[in-house]
Scaffold this motif. Sequence first.
Motif, short mmCIF file in Angstrom:
data_model
loop_
_atom_site.label_atom_id
_atom_site.label_comp_id
_atom_site.label_asym_id
_atom_site.label_seq_id
_atom_site.Cartn_x
_atom_site.Cartn_y
_atom_site.Cartn_z
N UNK A 179 0.82 -1.20 0.00
CA UNK A 179 0.00 0.00 0.00
C UNK A 179 0.86 1.26 0.00
N UNK A 180 1.94 1.23 0.77
CA UNK A 180 2.84 2.39 0.81
C UNK A 180 3.47 2.61 -0.57
N UNK A 181 3.86 1.53 -1.22
CA UNK A 181 4.43 1.64 -2.57
C UNK A 181 3.42 2.26 -3.53
N UNK A 182 2.16 1.84 -3.45
CA UNK A 182 1.12 2.39 -4.32
C UNK A 182 0.95 3.89 -4.03
N UNK A 183 1.03 4.25 -2.76
CA UNK A 183 0.91 5.66 -2.40
C UNK A 183 2.08 6.48 -2.94
N UNK A 184 3.29 5.92 -2.86
CA UNK A 184 4.48 6.62 -3.33
C UNK A 184 4.47 6.80 -4.85
N UNK A 185 3.81 5.89 -5.54
CA UNK A 185 3.79 5.96 -7.00
C UNK A 185 2.60 6.74 -7.56
N UNK A 186 1.42 6.67 -6.90
CA UNK A 186 0.21 7.20 -7.52
C UNK A 186 -0.58 8.20 -6.69
N UNK A 187 -0.47 8.16 -5.36
CA UNK A 187 -1.31 9.03 -4.53
C UNK A 187 -0.52 10.24 -4.06
N UNK A 188 0.67 10.02 -3.55
CA UNK A 188 1.57 11.11 -3.09
C UNK A 188 2.91 10.88 -3.77
N UNK A 189 3.01 11.15 -5.06
CA UNK A 189 4.19 10.73 -5.82
C UNK A 189 5.51 11.18 -5.23
N UNK A 190 6.41 10.22 -5.06
CA UNK A 190 7.75 10.49 -4.53
C UNK A 190 8.74 9.64 -5.32
N UNK A 191 9.00 10.01 -6.57
CA UNK A 191 9.88 9.19 -7.42
C UNK A 191 11.27 8.99 -6.85
N UNK A 192 11.76 9.98 -6.11
CA UNK A 192 13.10 9.83 -5.52
C UNK A 192 13.11 8.71 -4.48
N UNK A 193 12.04 8.60 -3.67
CA UNK A 193 11.98 7.55 -2.67
C UNK A 193 11.73 6.19 -3.32
N UNK A 194 10.92 6.16 -4.36
CA UNK A 194 10.68 4.90 -5.08
C UNK A 194 12.00 4.35 -5.62
N UNK A 195 12.81 5.22 -6.21
CA UNK A 195 14.10 4.79 -6.74
C UNK A 195 15.03 4.33 -5.62
N UNK A 196 15.01 5.07 -4.51
CA UNK A 196 15.89 4.71 -3.39
C UNK A 196 15.51 3.36 -2.81
N UNK A 197 14.23 3.10 -2.66
CA UNK A 197 13.77 1.83 -2.11
C UNK A 197 14.10 0.67 -3.03
N UNK A 198 14.24 0.97 -4.31
CA UNK A 198 14.66 -0.07 -5.27
C UNK A 198 16.17 -0.21 -5.33
N UNK A 199 16.86 0.58 -4.54
CA UNK A 199 18.32 0.50 -4.50
C UNK A 199 19.01 1.41 -5.46
N UNK A 200 18.25 2.36 -6.04
CA UNK A 200 18.84 3.31 -6.99
C UNK A 200 18.52 4.72 -6.53
N UNK A 201 19.54 5.55 -6.35
CA UNK A 201 19.34 6.95 -5.98
C UNK A 201 19.23 7.81 -7.22
N UNK A 202 18.23 8.68 -7.24
CA UNK A 202 18.05 9.59 -8.37
C UNK A 202 19.04 10.74 -8.29
#
Length: 683
Positions: A660-683
Amino acid sequence: MRLKSALFVSASLAFMLPGAARADEGMWTFDAFPAARMKAAYGWAPDQAWLDKTRAAAVRLTGGCSASFVSATGLILTNHHCVATCVEENSTADNNILVKGFTARSTAEEKKCAGQQAEVVTSIRDVTQTVKAAIGSATGADAVRARNAATAKLESEGCTDKATTRCQVVSLYGGGQYKLYTYRKYSDVRLAWAPEAQAAQFGGDPDNFNFPRYSMDASFLRAYENGKPVATPAFLKWNPRAPQDGEATFVVGNPGSTSRLFTGEQLAFQRELALPIIVTMTSEFRGRLINAMAQSAERKREGAETLSGIENSLKVYIGRMKALNDPAFTGKLAAAEASLKQASAGKPAIGNPWGDIAKTVEANRAIYVERLFALPQGDLFNYALALVRVAEERAKPNGERLPGFTDSALPLLEKNLTDERPVTPWLDQLQMEWSLSKAREYLGADHQQTKLLLGRESPEALAARLVTGTKLADPTVRKALLDGGAAAIAASTDPMIVYARSVDPNARALQKRYDAEVDAPLTAARARLADARFAAYGDSNYPDATFTLRISYGKVQGWTERGTPVPTRTVLGGTFDRATGAEPFDLPPAFAANQARIDKNVTYDFVTTNDIIGGNSGSPVIDKAGTVIGAAFDGNINSLGGNYGYDGTLNRTVVVSTAAVQEALEKIYPAPNLVAELRGRRR
């Protein structure tokens, strides 16, 4: 919404004997994890490498919550309600990020959280013999002084680098054991992401301690050092997947306190004296606060988080009273105590700790009300008292200081005194006048302590004079007094400092009396009671919670409530079905705006059988692979008996899923920098 040490239980609670842990019961220390017991129940248990890695990623927040590192650059997962104060303090009338939510587009935009510190356990050492040898045959106040001196020495010698480490000696089993916990600390903690408060608090008090739930009670902080994000190679891998029914789960965090080892006399003290006062006081403050907040929109904003916390606490306290007034439940407690007494009969070394504890309870009854009302409440008064005490205590040898003012504790105290954070004058004044009025009510107008607290002023007039006259809301003023030491405090004419100087000696005298008549004999008796439990139950005995790192194991599993099965999970789409348009079920604006984009089948919240209590808020929920699949934020209504016992058929931990948090980071409260970081890639 806030996971507290609530105590309400139903009459059907299958109470476990103290120390005889079964099923998924137990908040275990990391140096005593019951691997064999778990393997017998689950066919698998973590090895030492798994435990070490998990421990190194677990975080304790000094605000009273738990958390975990989830990236190599200091990103911390916790609950929204654990950071709400930080969010509120970074809000303004024109930019209320508590209501709107907050997303830092880069680390440069992350906002400091005043007073917050992140701590990671690096070692746990048994120091029982050292502390007990220091106490020796001493009794009363001498025993407390000897114990405090020994622990202060151990803490000081254990952490010579006060800038990056913190040492804390913790009493377990009521004084049966002492452990030295060493922490790597990070004193610069910043807010990285928080959803709208309405998303985290959806359902409000009606849904609190209930399930199904639809709560985005998650947020991200980041630890900094020297102005840069810290390197944290020990972190939990982010795994945004749905949980599987029946899979093993672990909750790693810092449960605050439990009373599972209390005797019947101690429980009677709570039922007959402490809880009735606390419930009455909390109810009155809630009413005063609601009335004050109704005076303006700004006051409603400024008091929102305080009100949320008060309402949560009131629900907890009422639950405690219900539990301790339930004959079926208290009968089971009495039976468990009788069983331990029988197992301990005829063992002279154990003696009669129950009788000795009963004597300390009577001594506590005699001074409880005076101690409860020795000092008023309020942030500004707390600043003043801390400044007065630190000036006096720093002049003493380390081993002779009050707890909380030793060399190991001073860095955090000084941080809290000097960090810049807003003070809300009307709220501070309300707290102070309320606490002073209750002191007069319970002590009586003619009591010497009442006269000391109020002089010839009313609670309202005194609070108004002190709050409006003090300069302690300014951190530069506080720092000057801190740096100036005893001379600066003695010379200060700030009315709040003057007042704190006048009431502190009486509070200290009451504490000394408590140390001599209650604390010392109680600790000695509980140590012998711990011996009795170890003799009866062996290594199945785990200590009461102490806001130190623990691990519990369990599984994803629902339960049956009044004959109806309760599912293990909810989905994001359920939020829209549950919304009514009226508080507290009004739809979060970002949910409404992004309804078409949200995958409504994503798992939102789920339940597990893990044994938790207040302080576990924000704890990572971890799978067998050591990846994080959620953050614990609450318990179901049946788990409110967790302070006294655990029932695996009914008690459940409520978790917000990483999916649910991932869905929020991608579509509800977009935070592409955190999405990348959580995947192991820093923007």
